[in-house]
Design a protein around this motif. Structure first.
Motif, mmCIF file in Angstrom:
data_model
loop_
_atom_site.group_PDB
_atom_site.id
_atom_site.type_symbol
_atom_site.label_atom_id
_atom_site.label_comp_id
_atom_site.label_asym_id
_atom_site.label_seq_id
_atom_site.Cartn_x
_atom_site.Cartn_y
_atom_site.Cartn_z
ATOM 1 N N GLN A 110 0.795 -1.224 0.000
ATOM 2 C CA GLN A 110 0.000 0.000 0.000
ATOM 3 C C GLN A 110 0.832 1.282 0.000
ATOM 4 O OE1 GLN A 110 -3.013 -1.323 -1.225
ATOM 5 N NE2 GLN A 110 -3.491 0.680 -0.359
ATOM 6 N N PRO A 111 1.923 1.375 0.782
ATOM 7 C CA PRO A 111 2.770 2.562 0.659
ATOM 8 C C PRO A 111 3.326 2.738 -0.754
ATOM 9 C CG PRO A 111 3.247 1.456 2.708
ATOM 10 C CD PRO A 111 2.314 0.559 1.950
ATOM 11 N N ALA A 112 3.635 1.645 -1.442
ATOM 12 C CA ALA A 112 4.110 1.763 -2.819
ATOM 13 C C ALA A 112 3.017 2.325 -3.722
ATOM 14 C CB ALA A 112 4.575 0.399 -3.332
ATOM 15 N N VAL A 113 1.795 1.854 -3.540
ATOM 16 C CA VAL A 113 0.666 2.353 -4.339
ATOM 17 C C VAL A 113 0.433 3.834 -4.057
ATOM 18 C CG1 VAL A 113 -1.827 2.165 -4.691
ATOM 19 C CG2 VAL A 113 -0.426 0.102 -4.532
ATOM 20 N N ASP A 154 -6.219 3.858 4.886
ATOM 21 C CA ASP A 154 -6.630 3.176 6.109
ATOM 22 C C ASP A 154 -5.947 1.826 6.305
ATOM 23 O OD1 ASP A 154 -8.253 5.250 6.781
ATOM 24 O OD2 ASP A 154 -10.105 4.355 6.032
ATOM 25 N N ARG A 155 -5.311 1.287 5.255
ATOM 26 C CA ARG A 155 -4.558 0.047 5.428
ATOM 27 C C ARG A 155 -3.193 0.301 6.042
ATOM 28 N NH1 ARG A 155 -5.610 -3.222 -0.270
ATOM 29 N NH2 ARG A 155 -7.896 -3.043 -0.278
ATOM 30 N N CYS A 156 -2.689 1.516 5.904
ATOM 31 C CA CYS A 156 -1.367 1.866 6.450
ATOM 32 C C CYS A 156 -1.472 2.610 7.770
ATOM 33 C CB CYS A 156 -0.600 2.743 5.466
ATOM 34 S SG CYS A 156 -0.548 2.136 3.783
ATOM 35 N N LEU A 157 -2.607 3.216 8.043
ATOM 36 C CA LEU A 157 -2.746 4.076 9.220
ATOM 37 C C LEU A 157 -4.160 3.943 9.764
ATOM 38 C CD1 LEU A 157 -1.413 7.659 9.651
ATOM 39 C CD2 LEU A 157 -3.793 7.220 10.168
ATOM 40 N N SER A 158 -4.265 3.715 11.048
ATOM 41 C CA SER A 158 -5.579 3.622 11.690
ATOM 42 C C SER A 158 -5.637 4.552 12.884
ATOM 43 C CB SER A 158 -5.869 2.180 12.128
ATOM 44 O OG SER A 158 -4.888 1.732 13.058
ATOM 45 N N ALA A 197 -8.778 6.880 22.486
ATOM 46 C CA ALA A 197 -7.484 6.941 23.166
ATOM 47 C C ALA A 197 -6.597 8.058 22.627
ATOM 48 C CB ALA A 197 -6.756 5.606 23.018
ATOM 49 N N ARG A 198 -7.040 8.686 21.517
ATOM 50 C CA ARG A 198 -6.241 9.716 20.833
ATOM 51 C C ARG A 198 -4.861 9.191 20.463
ATOM 52 N NH1 ARG A 198 -7.625 15.617 23.595
ATOM 53 N NH2 ARG A 198 -9.883 15.513 23.270
ATOM 54 N N THR A 199 -4.851 8.053 19.807
ATOM 55 C CA THR A 199 -3.615 7.455 19.325
ATOM 56 C C THR A 199 -3.817 7.002 17.882
ATOM 57 O OG1 THR A 199 -4.210 5.236 20.122
ATOM 58 C CG2 THR A 199 -2.939 6.659 21.617
ATOM 59 N N VAL A 200 -2.694 6.798 17.193
ATOM 60 C CA VAL A 200 -2.737 6.262 15.837
ATOM 61 C C VAL A 200 -1.769 5.090 15.744
ATOM 62 C CG1 VAL A 200 -3.388 8.425 14.733
ATOM 63 C CG2 VAL A 200 -0.962 7.878 15.028
ATOM 64 N N SER A 201 -2.048 4.221 14.772
ATOM 65 C CA SER A 201 -1.166 3.116 14.423
ATOM 66 C C SER A 201 -0.753 3.318 12.973
ATOM 67 C CB SER A 201 -1.882 1.778 14.601
ATOM 68 O OG SER A 201 -1.131 0.719 14.062
ATOM 69 N N ILE A 202 0.559 3.328 12.697
ATOM 70 C CA ILE A 202 1.033 3.684 11.364
ATOM 71 C C ILE A 202 2.149 2.738 10.918
ATOM 72 C CG2 ILE A 202 2.670 5.352 12.311
ATOM 73 C CD1 ILE A 202 2.170 7.083 9.831
ATOM 74 N N SER A 247 -4.783 10.136 4.866
ATOM 75 C CA SER A 247 -4.189 11.150 5.735
ATOM 76 C C SER A 247 -2.728 11.324 5.331
ATOM 77 C CB SER A 247 -4.278 10.737 7.207
ATOM 78 O OG SER A 247 -5.617 10.442 7.577
ATOM 79 N N ASP A 248 -2.231 12.553 5.442
ATOM 80 C CA ASP A 248 -0.855 12.856 5.055
ATOM 81 C C ASP A 248 0.023 12.993 6.291
ATOM 82 O OD1 ASP A 248 -1.660 12.843 2.481
ATOM 83 O OD2 ASP A 248 -1.402 14.982 2.108
ATOM 84 N N LEU A 249 1.165 12.310 6.261
ATOM 85 C CA LEU A 249 2.167 12.464 7.308
ATOM 86 C C LEU A 249 3.062 13.644 6.934
ATOM 87 C CD1 LEU A 249 3.575 11.361 9.887
ATOM 88 C CD2 LEU A 249 4.975 9.935 8.363
ATOM 89 N N VAL A 250 3.164 14.618 7.833
ATOM 90 C CA VAL A 250 3.877 15.870 7.555
ATOM 91 C C VAL A 250 4.952 16.077 8.613
ATOM 92 C CG1 VAL A 250 3.656 18.360 7.235
ATOM 93 C CG2 VAL A 250 1.783 16.851 6.537
ATOM 94 N N HIS A 251 6.182 16.404 8.161
ATOM 95 C CA HIS A 251 7.282 16.744 9.065
ATOM 96 C C HIS A 251 7.663 18.191 8.802
ATOM 97 C CE1 HIS A 251 11.602 15.958 10.640
ATOM 98 N NE2 HIS A 251 10.796 16.344 11.605
ATOM 99 N N ARG A 252 7.484 19.059 9.789
ATOM 100 C CA ARG A 252 7.706 20.485 9.600
ATOM 101 C C ARG A 252 8.333 21.082 10.851
ATOM 102 N NH1 ARG A 252 2.775 21.872 8.223
ATOM 103 N NH2 ARG A 252 2.133 22.555 10.291
#
Length: 385
Positions: A65-68, A118-122, A127-132, A162-167
């Motif tokens: 999925q990340p490749a797609v 949603d297959r890469c990140l839930s 609990a205000r947490t994510v799984s990535i 959802s987009d992962l952003v590093h800033r």
């Protein structure tokens, strides 16, 4: 309507390292896919995926999925480039800027945002947490935080990737939410809004949102930018980018506050919002260099966009009307003359003597034009048409 909600991640040092390694690998893979797309001329997602999918997994360690998602990011980048070329945003054919954009593959920054589905990140909203997914395995229980209303919108309406952003050393997730629009009500009247440089927004009610503080802030930032640009060092360029982002965030915050105040008043009083259409404003007259700088850097368009989408969410009608001569036409007798405005801040009709602040007069004219336009659009259809 689509709304993007941004939350801040609170990863541990080990999780930060894993996220950074993953982001860099995804963008190296995007560079490789971009080179293939440029050389082959392949512009469809399925076609490009057939060419690069196996290599992205084998050479960069990406799972399926990340490749797609990486392939989709590359295809979207080229579609955006083509749209900008068609719109003339990169200059005419043969211009230096356009040749530079068309002569080489699109390159992605090592820290450029990466989309996850949603297959890469839930999300675990309670609990205000994510799984990535990361190159070092799936990270679970990463905490996130944000504004209360943003978190409520995220939990109720999130849809899509959802987009992962590093800033600036911080980690964020920008999630797309599909928020339903409120039913649009029939306006009892209109609030006319005049946008300007000295006064960012002036309404027909006489409410004035001054831009003087923002103007002073921007002039101070301009002086600091000039000092950093003169140094021409790597550190100065890094600080310059950081300062530019800070200035943009400040202007965005101001525009959000102004638009929220106007829309709240419209919703409370059952009125619509009318805005002057400023399309092509840069081509309407010859301005001096300082005036061009102020006009080009001022967030006119952003304020209009914020008013439009907040009005849709509130169910308030929104119209853009012709902006020609709004500050030179008398709202009482209709007389239009340049001399009606002896200076920037003052209006005085040469025929009937009506006087007042020019921005207020422009807001009233915008309101009156919205009344006429609304009646014309929503009036009964004549028989035989």
């Amino acid at each position: 309507m689509k709304v993007v909600v941004q939350v801040k991640l609170l990863p541990s040092p080990e999780e930060r390292a894993a996220l950074e390694a993953t982001l860099h690998a995804c963008n190296r893979a995007a560079d490789a896919a971009s080179a293939v797309a440029f050389e082959s001329g392949e512009s469809s997602r399925n076609g490009l995926q057939k060419l690069v999918y196996a290599g992205l997994k084998a050479d960069f360690g990406l799972s399926a999925q990340p490749a797609v998602r990486t392939v989709k990011k590359v295809v979207d980048a080229y579609e955006t480039l083509k749209a900008n070329i068609r719109a003339g945003n990169l200059g005419p054919a043969g211009s230096k800027r356009r040749r530079r954009a068309e002569s080489k593959p699109i390159v992605f920054r090592p820290g450029a945002a990466q989309p996850f589905d949603d297959r890469c990140l839930s999300w675990q909203h309670d609990a205000r947490t994510v799984s990535i997914w990361t190159l070092r395995g799936r990270l679970r229980g990463i905490q996130y935080t944000g504004q209360r209303d943003h978190l409520a919108t995220l939990a109720k309406y999130r849809k899509g990737e959802s987009d992962l952003v590093h800033r600036d050393g911080k980690w964020f997730l920008a999630a797309v939410c599909e928020v339903p629009e409120a039913p649009r009500f029939e306006p009892v009247d209109w609030i006319g809004v005049d946008r300007g440089i000295v006064n960012l927004a002036t309404t027909s009610d006489g409410d004035n949102h001054s831009g003087r503080r923002l103007g002073r802030y921007r002039r101070w930032q301009q002086r600091k930018r000039a000092e950093l640009q003169a140094k021409k060092t790597r550190s100065a360029r890094r600080r310059l980018r950081k300062r530019n982002r800070r200035e943009q965030r400040h202007a965005t915050h101001v525009n959000h506050k102004i638009s929220k105040t106007i829309v709240t008043e419209a919703q409370r009083t059952g009125r619509g919002i009318a805005l002057e259409d400023l399309g092509g404003i840069r081509e309407r007259g010859r301005l001096s260099a300082p005036q061009r700088v102020r006009l080009s850097s001022w967030p006119f368009h952003q304020l209009g966009e914020y008013l439009a989408y907040k009005a849709r969410r509130a169910g308030a009608p929104f119209l853009e009307v012709d902006s020609a001569y709004t500050s030179q036409m008398c709202p009482r007798c209709g007389h239009t003359e340049r001399n009606n405005r002896p200076d920037r801040d003052t209006f005085r009709c040469r025929r009937c003597g009506l006087a007042g602040p020019s921005d207020l007069v422009a807001g009233v004219n915008v309101r009156n034009r919205a009344r006429s336009a609304w009646v014309l659009v929503n009036g009964p259809v004549p028989k035989g048409t």
